[in-house]
Design a protein around this motif. Structure first.
Motif, PDB file in Angstrom:
ATOM      1  N   LEU A 197       0.835  -1.209   0.000  1.00 48.11           N
ATOM      2  CA  LEU A 197       0.000   0.000   0.000  1.00 48.11           C
ATOM      3  C   LEU A 197       0.868   1.258   0.000  1.00 48.11           C
ATOM      4  O   LEU A 197       0.623   2.212  -0.755  1.00 48.11           O
ATOM      5  CB  LEU A 197      -0.905  -0.019   1.239  1.00 48.11           C
ATOM      6  CG  LEU A 197      -1.945   1.088   1.325  1.00 48.11           C
ATOM      7  CD1 LEU A 197      -2.922   0.983   0.171  1.00 48.11           C
ATOM      8  CD2 LEU A 197      -2.709   1.000   2.650  1.00 48.11           C
ATOM      9  N   LEU A 198       1.911   1.251   0.823  1.00 48.54           N
ATOM     10  CA  LEU A 198       2.797   2.410   0.887  1.00 48.54           C
ATOM     11  C   LEU A 198       3.441   2.665  -0.477  1.00 48.54           C
ATOM     12  O   LEU A 198       3.487   3.802  -0.969  1.00 48.54           O
ATOM     13  CB  LEU A 198       3.884   2.182   1.951  1.00 48.54           C
ATOM     14  CG  LEU A 198       4.946   3.283   2.032  1.00 48.54           C
ATOM     15  CD1 LEU A 198       4.328   4.593   2.520  1.00 48.54           C
ATOM     16  CD2 LEU A 198       6.109   2.890   2.948  1.00 48.54           C
ATOM     17  N   PHE A 199       3.905   1.593  -1.091  1.00 49.13           N
ATOM     18  CA  PHE A 199       4.555   1.754  -2.403  1.00 49.13           C
ATOM     19  C   PHE A 199       3.577   2.295  -3.437  1.00 49.13           C
ATOM     20  O   PHE A 199       3.900   3.208  -4.206  1.00 49.13           O
ATOM     21  CB  PHE A 199       5.167   0.431  -2.882  1.00 49.13           C
ATOM     22  CG  PHE A 199       5.855   0.555  -4.205  1.00 49.13           C
ATOM     23  CD1 PHE A 199       7.139   1.067  -4.293  1.00 49.13           C
ATOM     24  CD2 PHE A 199       5.200   0.214  -5.382  1.00 49.13           C
ATOM     25  CE1 PHE A 199       7.770   1.232  -5.525  1.00 49.13           C
ATOM     26  CE2 PHE A 199       5.815   0.374  -6.620  1.00 49.13           C
ATOM     27  CZ  PHE A 199       7.103   0.884  -6.683  1.00 49.13           C
ATOM     28  N   LEU A 200       2.360   1.763  -3.448  1.00 44.30           N
ATOM     29  CA  LEU A 200       1.367   2.244  -4.415  1.00 44.30           C
ATOM     30  C   LEU A 200       1.009   3.708  -4.149  1.00 44.30           C
ATOM     31  O   LEU A 200       0.770   4.480  -5.081  1.00 44.30           O
ATOM     32  CB  LEU A 200       0.097   1.390  -4.341  1.00 44.30           C
ATOM     33  CG  LEU A 200       0.065   0.178  -5.267  1.00 44.30           C
ATOM     34  CD1 LEU A 200      -1.218  -0.614  -5.061  1.00 44.30           C
ATOM     35  CD2 LEU A 200       0.191   0.599  -6.728  1.00 44.30           C
ATOM     36  N   ALA A 201       0.974   4.082  -2.878  1.00 45.94           N
ATOM     37  CA  ALA A 201       0.660   5.474  -2.539  1.00 45.94           C
ATOM     38  C   ALA A 201       1.745   6.405  -3.088  1.00 45.94           C
ATOM     39  O   ALA A 201       1.450   7.466  -3.656  1.00 45.94           O
ATOM     40  CB  ALA A 201       0.528   5.629  -1.025  1.00 45.94           C
ATOM     41  N   LEU A 202       3.017   5.995  -2.950  1.00 43.38           N
ATOM     42  CA  LEU A 202       4.115   6.809  -3.490  1.00 43.38           C
ATOM     43  C   LEU A 202       3.979   6.938  -5.010  1.00 43.38           C
ATOM     44  O   LEU A 202       4.134   8.027  -5.579  1.00 43.38           O
ATOM     45  CB  LEU A 202       5.470   6.151  -3.184  1.00 43.38           C
ATOM     46  CG  LEU A 202       5.942   6.181  -1.733  1.00 43.38           C
ATOM     47  CD1 LEU A 202       7.197   5.330  -1.564  1.00 43.38           C
ATOM     48  CD2 LEU A 202       6.227   7.630  -1.330  1.00 43.38           C
ATOM     49  N   THR A 203       3.677   5.810  -5.658  1.00 49.61           N
ATOM     50  CA  THR A 203       3.531   5.807  -7.115  1.00 49.61           C
ATOM     51  C   THR A 203       2.401   6.743  -7.532  1.00 49.61           C
ATOM     52  O   THR A 203       2.551   7.565  -8.447  1.00 49.61           O
ATOM     53  CB  THR A 203       3.228   4.373  -7.606  1.00 49.61           C
ATOM     54  OG1 THR A 203       4.183   3.487  -7.040  1.00 49.61           O
ATOM     55  CG2 THR A 203       3.273   4.284  -9.113  1.00 49.61           C
ATOM     56  N   ALA A 204       1.266   6.618  -6.845  1.00 48.61           N
ATOM     57  CA  ALA A 204       0.099   7.436  -7.197  1.00 48.61           C
ATOM     58  C   ALA A 204       0.400   8.919  -6.996  1.00 48.61           C
ATOM     59  O   ALA A 204      -0.018   9.759  -7.796  1.00 48.61           O
ATOM     60  CB  ALA A 204      -1.107   7.013  -6.364  1.00 48.61           C
ATOM     61  N   ALA A 205       1.157   9.235  -5.946  1.00 51.86           N
ATOM     62  CA  ALA A 205       1.454  10.649  -5.673  1.00 51.86           C
ATOM     63  C   ALA A 205       2.200  11.272  -6.853  1.00 51.86           C
ATOM     64  O   ALA A 205       1.923  12.406  -7.257  1.00 51.86           O
ATOM     65  CB  ALA A 205       2.284  10.767  -4.396  1.00 51.86           C
ATOM     66  N   VAL A 206       3.148  10.533  -7.422  1.00 57.40           N
ATOM     67  CA  VAL A 206       3.901  11.062  -8.568  1.00 57.40           C
ATOM     68  C   VAL A 206       2.987  11.206  -9.784  1.00 57.40           C
ATOM     69  O   VAL A 206       3.011  12.215 -10.488  1.00 57.40           O
ATOM     70  CB  VAL A 206       5.103  10.153  -8.912  1.00 57.40           C
ATOM     71  CG1 VAL A 206       5.827  10.673 -10.135  1.00 57.40           C
ATOM     72  CG2 VAL A 206       6.057  10.050  -7.728  1.00 57.40           C
TER      73      VAL A 206
END
Ligand code: PHE
Length: 445
Positions: free
Chosen positions: A149-158
Motif C-alpha cells: 500500500l505504501l509503495f502504491l501510494a508513493l507511485t500514485a502521488a507522482v
C-alpha cells in the motif's frame, strides 16, 4: 477540454522511458533468471533478443503513441479502425494494471528491506538470518500488504502530479542516482577477493547452456519484461511527445541503457555471490535471501545493503509510475474525470487486485495456481503469455494494419534500407519469434 501535457525536453522524455525500462526486472528478475540459466550464454541470447525483437517493437510503440497523441486504447483504435485488433488496446490497460498489482508487492518488500538496513546502519543489526526474516515477513497477514500500500501510494502521488511536475521530475532525480549507485556497487563487488569467478560466470559463455531450449525462452521473456514492451507503456509515454523529437535514436538509447544497467547490476551481484561461496541458481529469492547473506558477511555490509535496496526501490518506483500511467491516461479521457480522481480510483483497484499476490505466501498459501503461489503464477502468466501477446499485437498493428507510409513516416525512418528492415522485422521476424516462444512455453513445439 484542456490541452494534453507534453514532456518538457527530449532528455526528460528519454529519462522517463529509461526509468520505465529500468526496474526490478533489471536487478531482481535479471539476476535470478541469469543465475538459473547459466550466466554468460543467457546474457548473449538476451542481448540478441533486445536487438532483434526489442528495438523494433520499442520504436513501433513510440511511433504509434506519438502519432496518435493519446492513450493506448485510442492509439489502437486509430491505427486499425476496422480490424478486431483495435480492441486489444483495452487488454493492454488491464495487462499493465495486472503487472503493477504484483510488481507493487515485490517493490513493497524492497521498501521493507530498505528500512531494515537503515536500522542496521544505525547500529542495531538483526539477530536472525535474512532467510528466516524473509520467510516470516512474507508469511505475515498484514505487513506485506502495508508495504504494498505504501509503495502504491508513493507511485500514485507522482502520477497525480502529472507528466512534467510528477513523472518527468521524479525520473530526472532518480535516474542519475540509480546510475551512480549501481556503478559504485559493481566497483565494490568486483574488488572483493574471489570475485573473479562471478565476473566469469556472467561474461564468459558456458556453451553447454546454449543447448538448453528453456534458456532461449527465459532470455526472450526477460527482454520483454525488462524493456517493458507490449503493454502500451511506451505508446502512452510517446503520446506526450512533441513531433520535433527523433525516435530511432531514442529507441536505441533506451534499449542500450536498459541492457547496460542490467549488465552492471549483474556485475554488482554475481562477483559478491561467488566471493562468498554462494550459489547463483537460487530462483526469485536471490535478491532477498542470498544477497543479504552476502551483505551480512562483508565489511560495510549494512551500507552496501541499504544502497542496494534503495536502488531497487527507486528503480521499481519509476517503472511502477509508467505502469500506472497507462490505465490513468485511459480513464482520464474515457470517463472525462480529473487526473487526481482517476489515479486514486485506478490505484485502489490495483491495490485490491494485488492482495492475493501479497497474501499468497501467508494467509492464502493454500491457494496454489498451477502449483505455484499466486504472485509466482501471475508473473509467469505475464511473461509467458500477456507480454508476448501484446508484442505480437503491436507488431501486426504497426507492421500490417497501420499503413506502410504512416508507419514509416511516424517512426522517422522515412525510406531506405533501415526503414525496410524495420518493417520486415515487424511484419515477419517479431511475430515468428514470439509465436515460437508461445508454442514452446505451452509445450506444443
Ligand atoms: N521494465 C520494468 C522492469 O524491468 C517492468 C515493466 C514491465 C515496466 C512492463 C513496464 C511494462 O522492472
Amino acid at each position: 477540454m484542456t490541452q494534453r501535457e507534453q514532456w518538457t525536453t527530449r532528455a526528460g522524455f528519454i529519462l522517463a522511458t529509461l526509468g520505465s525500462a529500468i526496474g526490478l526486472g533489471n536487478v531482481w528478475r535479471f539476476s535470478y533468471v541469469a543465475g538459473e540459466n547459466g550466466g554468460g550464454a543467457f546474457l548473449l541470447v538476451y542481448l540478441a533478443a533486445v536487438v532483434v525483437v526489442g528495438v523494433p517493437l520499442l520504436l513501433a510503440e513510440l511511433a504509434l503513441g506519438r502519432h496518435t497523441q493519446g492513450d493506448v486504447v485510442q492509439a489502437f483504435q486509430e491505427a486499425a479502425p476496422r480490424s478486431p485488433i483495435r480492441f486489444l488496446g483495452i487488454v493492454a490497460v488491464f495487462g499493465s494494471s495486472l503487472i503493477l498489482s504484483y510488481y507493487a508487492v515485490v517493490a513493497g518488500w524492497t521498501l521493507r528491506y530498505l528500512l531494515d538496513y537503515a536500522i542496521a546502519l544505525l547500529g542495531a543489526p538483526p539477530a536472525e538470518s535474512a532467510a528466516v526474516r524473509f520467510e516470516r515477513f512474507i508469511a505475515h497477514p498484514v505487513e506485506p500488504v502495508a508495504w504494498q500500500l505504501l509503495f502504491l501510494a508513493l507511485t500514485a502521488a507522482v502520477v497525480i502530479a502529472g507528466i512534467r511536475r510528477g513523472i518527468e521530475s521524479a525520473n530526472r532525480i532518480i535516474l542519475p542516482l540509480l546510475g551512480v549507485t549501481v556503478l559504485a556497487l559493481a566497483a565494490y563487488s568486483i574488488t572483493l577477493p574471489g570475485s573473479g569467478a562471478g565476473v566469469r560466470f556472467l561474461l564468459a559463455p558456458d556453451w553447454s547452456a546454449v543447448a538448453e531450449p528453456r534458456m532461449y525462452l527465459a532470455a526472450l521473456g526477460q527482454a520483454f519484461f525488462s524493456l517493458g514492451i507490449g503493454m502500451g507503456v511506451l505508446t502512452t509515454y510517446g503520446g506526450y511527445l512533441g513531433r520535433r523529437h527523433r525516435l530511432p535514436m531514442a529507441a536505441f538509447a533506451i534499449a542500450g541503457g536498459d541492457a547496460l544497467f542490467a549488465l552492471t547490476a549483474g556485475l554488482a551481484i554475481f562477483p559478491a555471490v561467488f566471493a562468498f561461496g554462494l550459489e547463483p541458481a537460487q530462483g526469485p529469492v536471490l535478491a532477498f535471501v542470498v544477497l543479504p547473506q552476502v551483505f551480512a558477511s562483508m565489511p560495510g555490509g549494512a551500507l552496501f545493503g541499504a544502497a542496494f535496496f534503495l536502488l531497487l526501490a527507486t528503480a521499481a518506483l519509476t517503472s511502477a509510475i509508467s505502469l500506472l500511467e497507462v490505465p490513468v491516461a485511459y480513464v482520464v479521457r474515457r470517463c472525462g474525470i480529473a487526473r487526481r480522481r482517476a489515479t486514486l480510483l485506478v490505484a485502489v483497484a490495483i491495490f485490491l487486485a494485488g492482495l492475493p499476490s501479497a497474501l499468497g505466501y501467508g494467509p492464502l498459501s493454500q491457494v496454489q495456481v498451477f502449483g505455484r503461489a499466486v504472485l509466482d503464477a501471475v508473473d509467469q502468466l505475464v511473461s509467458d503469455f500477456v507480454l508476448p501477446l501484446g508484442g505480437i499485437a503491436i507488431a501486426i498493428l504497426v507492421g500490417w494494419l497501420w499503413g506502410k507510409q504512416t508507419a514509416l513516416q511516424s517512426s522517422d525512418l522515412g525510406i531506405g534500407a533501415i526503414a525496410g528492415a524495420w518493417l520486415f522485422t515487424l511484419r515477419f521476424v517479431v511475430p515468428a519469434v514470439i509465436l515460437i516462444i508461445l508454442l514452446r512455453s505451452s509445450g506444443i513445439l
